[in-house]
Design an enzyme around this catalytic site. Structure first.
Site, PDB file in Angstrom:
ATOM      1  N   GLY A  83     -11.876   7.995   0.623  1.00  0.00           N
ATOM      2  CA  GLY A  83     -13.272   7.760   0.790  1.00  0.00           C
ATOM      3  C   GLY A  83     -14.032   8.505  -0.069  1.00  0.00           C
TER       4      GLY A  83
ATOM      5  N   LYS B  88      -5.392   1.490   4.539  1.00  0.00           N
ATOM      6  CA  LYS B  88      -4.398   0.409   4.360  1.00  0.00           C
ATOM      7  C   LYS B  88      -3.280   0.973   5.617  1.00  0.00           C
ATOM      8  CE  LYS B  88      -4.272   0.340  -0.612  1.00  0.00           C
ATOM      9  NZ  LYS B  88      -3.576   0.817  -1.848  1.00  0.00           N
TER      10      LYS B  88
ATOM     11  N   GLY C  96      -5.599  -2.369  -3.321  1.00  0.00           N
ATOM     12  CA  GLY C  96      -4.851  -2.487  -4.692  1.00  0.00           C
ATOM     13  C   GLY C  96      -4.205  -1.265  -5.182  1.00  0.00           C
TER      14      GLY C  96
ATOM     15  N   THR D  63      -4.437   1.819  -6.772  1.00  0.00           N
ATOM     16  CA  THR D  63      -5.167   2.763  -6.980  1.00  0.00           C
ATOM     17  C   THR D  63      -4.938   4.121  -6.512  1.00  0.00           C
ATOM     18  OG1 THR D  63      -6.722   2.056  -5.200  1.00  0.00           O
ATOM     19  CG2 THR D  63      -7.369   1.236  -7.223  1.00  0.00           C
TER      20      THR D  63
ATOM     21  N   LYS E 108       3.687  -2.148   1.495  1.00  0.00           N
ATOM     22  CA  LYS E 108       3.996  -1.207   0.305  1.00  0.00           C
ATOM     23  C   LYS E 108       4.464   0.117   0.623  1.00  0.00           C
ATOM     24  CE  LYS E 108       0.205   1.014  -0.700  1.00  0.00           C
ATOM     25  NZ  LYS E 108       0.108   2.264  -1.110  1.00  0.00           N
TER      26      LYS E 108
ATOM     27  N   ASP F  77       0.263  -3.055  -6.031  1.00  0.00           N
ATOM     28  CA  ASP F  77       0.445  -1.788  -5.482  1.00  0.00           C
ATOM     29  C   ASP F  77       1.825  -1.405  -4.961  1.00  0.00           C
ATOM     30  OD1 ASP F  77      -0.834   0.374  -4.196  1.00  0.00           O
ATOM     31  OD2 ASP F  77      -1.739  -0.800  -2.300  1.00  0.00           O
TER      32      ASP F  77
ATOM     33  N   THR G  78       3.105   2.306  -6.201  1.00  0.00           N
ATOM     34  CA  THR G  78       3.427   3.391  -5.086  1.00  0.00           C
ATOM     35  C   THR G  78       5.031   3.584  -5.032  1.00  0.00           C
ATOM     36  OG1 THR G  78       1.860   2.107  -3.956  1.00  0.00           O
ATOM     37  CG2 THR G  78       3.011   3.702  -2.887  1.00  0.00           C
TER      38      THR G  78
ATOM     39  N   SER H 156       2.078   9.184  -5.502  1.00  0.00           N
ATOM     40  CA  SER H 156       2.106   8.370  -4.126  1.00  0.00           C
ATOM     41  C   SER H 156       2.792   9.477  -3.100  1.00  0.00           C
ATOM     42  CB  SER H 156       3.038   7.262  -4.122  1.00  0.00           C
ATOM     43  OG  SER H 156       3.466   6.960  -2.689  1.00  0.00           O
ATOM     44  N   ARG H 157       1.946   9.616  -1.874  1.00  0.00           N
ATOM     45  CA  ARG H 157       2.263  10.478  -1.054  1.00  0.00           C
ATOM     46  C   ARG H 157       3.568   9.769   0.076  1.00  0.00           C
ATOM     47  NH1 ARG H 157      -3.637  10.794   1.036  1.00  0.00           N
ATOM     48  NH2 ARG H 157      -3.262   8.280   0.656  1.00  0.00           N
TER      49      ARG H 157
ATOM     50  N   GLU I 218       0.924   6.923   5.416  1.00  0.00           N
ATOM     51  CA  GLU I 218       0.658   5.507   6.168  1.00  0.00           C
ATOM     52  C   GLU I 218       2.048   5.333   6.499  1.00  0.00           C
ATOM     53  OE1 GLU I 218      -1.611   5.000   7.766  1.00  0.00           O
ATOM     54  OE2 GLU I 218      -3.613   5.064   6.689  1.00  0.00           O
TER      55      GLU I 218
END
Ligand SMILES: NC(=O)c1ccc[n+]([C@@H]2O[C@H](COP(=O)([O-])OP(=O)(O)OC[C@H]3O[C@@H](n4cnc5c(N)ncnc54)[C@H](O)[C@@H]3O)[C@@H](O)[C@H]2O)c1
Ligand SMILES: O=P(O)(O)OC[C@H](O)CO
Length: 330
Positions: A14, A105, A134, A136, A189, A242, A246, A252-253, A279
């Site tokens: 955000g 997402k 996408g 990012t 993804k 993506d 990722t 990427s977490r 996520e």
């Protein structure tokens, strides 16, 4: 034209999107539920908790006042994690917003359906809607590095407004009418990034990673076909783009969560190592139900679901995937 925009959710994403909009001279109110966090952003002119090192322009007003953020906005951008999406949309509904976009997402935690279904169910009259997705990472967008995304909107007019609002020399939006495909790519993804993280965490090598990404893409394609997604969307920015990002980069977490699991961490420990939204850990369960409803085989995603629900360990997941009955590739 200057838009007035409410960004709901002041996490990393955000805040990064608010910064792109604010740098483009739009008037942005960035809402967070935690008043102390808002106060810190007001004083620091930066979101040190989630997006350190990225100054917020003066055009962004952080606020903990939900009504003040919404009132007078031309459009709303929801950027909370998926677990908070329905609650946020319910809170928004009484304001009868006319244009609602989201950059979340994931899938609906209650129904396993798409997030656009939540907006359609909860807001009357139905607003114009748009989803942004996408490859990012927030930190790169926050630093002003070049990036491209897809926007799928319910009207050409709203799609054009989003493109105008975000477009600049470092941020490029492509329009696409296929909302299902765009949402599907962004949700699945994350689950596949957990899988490749586990594989790399176990030291299974580059061949295994490439096989997981490719067969993962086959899973997305199968489910997408059942749901009516356009295959071209699935090999676009919100799908393959993506997925590659990722699954292969340690920013990427989801991937880092998988890496920790693959190195032997328990699920809670792995979530703690990452320390922010993962996520894929919850989407795995919703995706498992969705795939079952459409009778679509998604062996890698199913293994991730069983892994994060504690039914199997990483070694068992590898054995199960490798010992499946041989089959044709296409
Ligand atoms: N970070 C990225 O690079 C990135 C990029 C693209 C998309 N996304 C997506 O954006 C969404 C948000 O991710 P993020 O990276 O900003 O998360 P984050 O972990 O950085 O922050 C999450 C924020 O949401 C807030 N939050 C949690 N529950 C809430 C609720 N009920 N109401 C309001 N706020 C709530 C938390 O307080 C926190 O500030 C996810 O769906 C993610 O997949 C993230
Ligand atoms: O850090 P992740 O794994 O949530 O990925 C962030 C973005 O979705 C990448 O496009």
């Amino acid at each position: 034209m200057v838009d007035r925009i409410a960004v709901l959710g002041a996490g990393a994403w955000g805040s990064a999107l608010a910064k792109v909009l604010g740098d483009n001279q739009h008037e942005v109110r960035l809402w967070a539920r935690d008043a102390d966090h808002v106060q810190a952003m007001v004083i620091d002119r930066e979101n040190r908790r989630h997006l350190p090192g990225c100054p917020l322009p003066d055009t962004i007003e952080p606020t903990a006042d939900f009504a003040a953020a919404i009132t007078g906005s031309d459009w709303i951008l929801v950027a909370t994690p998926s677990v908070a999406f329905r609650a946020t949309i319910r809170r928004l509904a009484p304001f009868r917003p006319q244009r609602v976009a989201w950059a979340t997402k994931g899938l609906d935690a209650d129904s396993g359906g798409f997030l656009h279904g939540i907006v359609e169910q909860e807001i009357t009259p139905e607003p114009q809607i748009a989803v942004l997705s996408g490859p990012t990472f927030a930190a790169e967008v926050g630093q002003g590095l070049p990036a491209a995304m897809t926007v799928a909107a319910s009207s050409d007019d709203f799609a054009a407004q989003m493109v105008d609002a975000f477009h600049c020399e470092r941020f490029r939006l492509y329009t696409n009418p296929d909302m299902v495909g765009v949402e599907l790519g962004g949700a699945v993804k994350n689950v596949l990034a957990v899988a490749t993280g586990v594989s790399d965490g176990m030291g299974l090598g580059a061949n295994a990673r490439a096989a997981l990404v490719t067969r993962g893409m086959a899973e997305i394609t199968r489910l997408g076909a059942a749901l009516g997604a356009d295959p071209r969307t699935l090999i676009g920015l919100a799908g393959l783009g993506d997925l590659l990002l990722t699954c292969t980069d340690d920013q990427s977490r989801n991937r880092r969560f998988g890496l920790a699991l693959g190195r032997g961490a328990a699920i809670d420990e792995a979530l703690e190592v990452v320390g922010s939204t993962v996520e894929g850990a919850r989407t795995a369960a919703e995706l498992y139900s969705l795939a079952a409803r459409y009778a679509i085989e998604m062996p890698i995603c199913s293994c991730v679901y069983r892994l994060v629900s504690g039914a199997i360990d990483p070694a068992r997941a590898v054995t199960e995937l490798m010992e499946r009955t041989p089959k044709a590739e296409v």
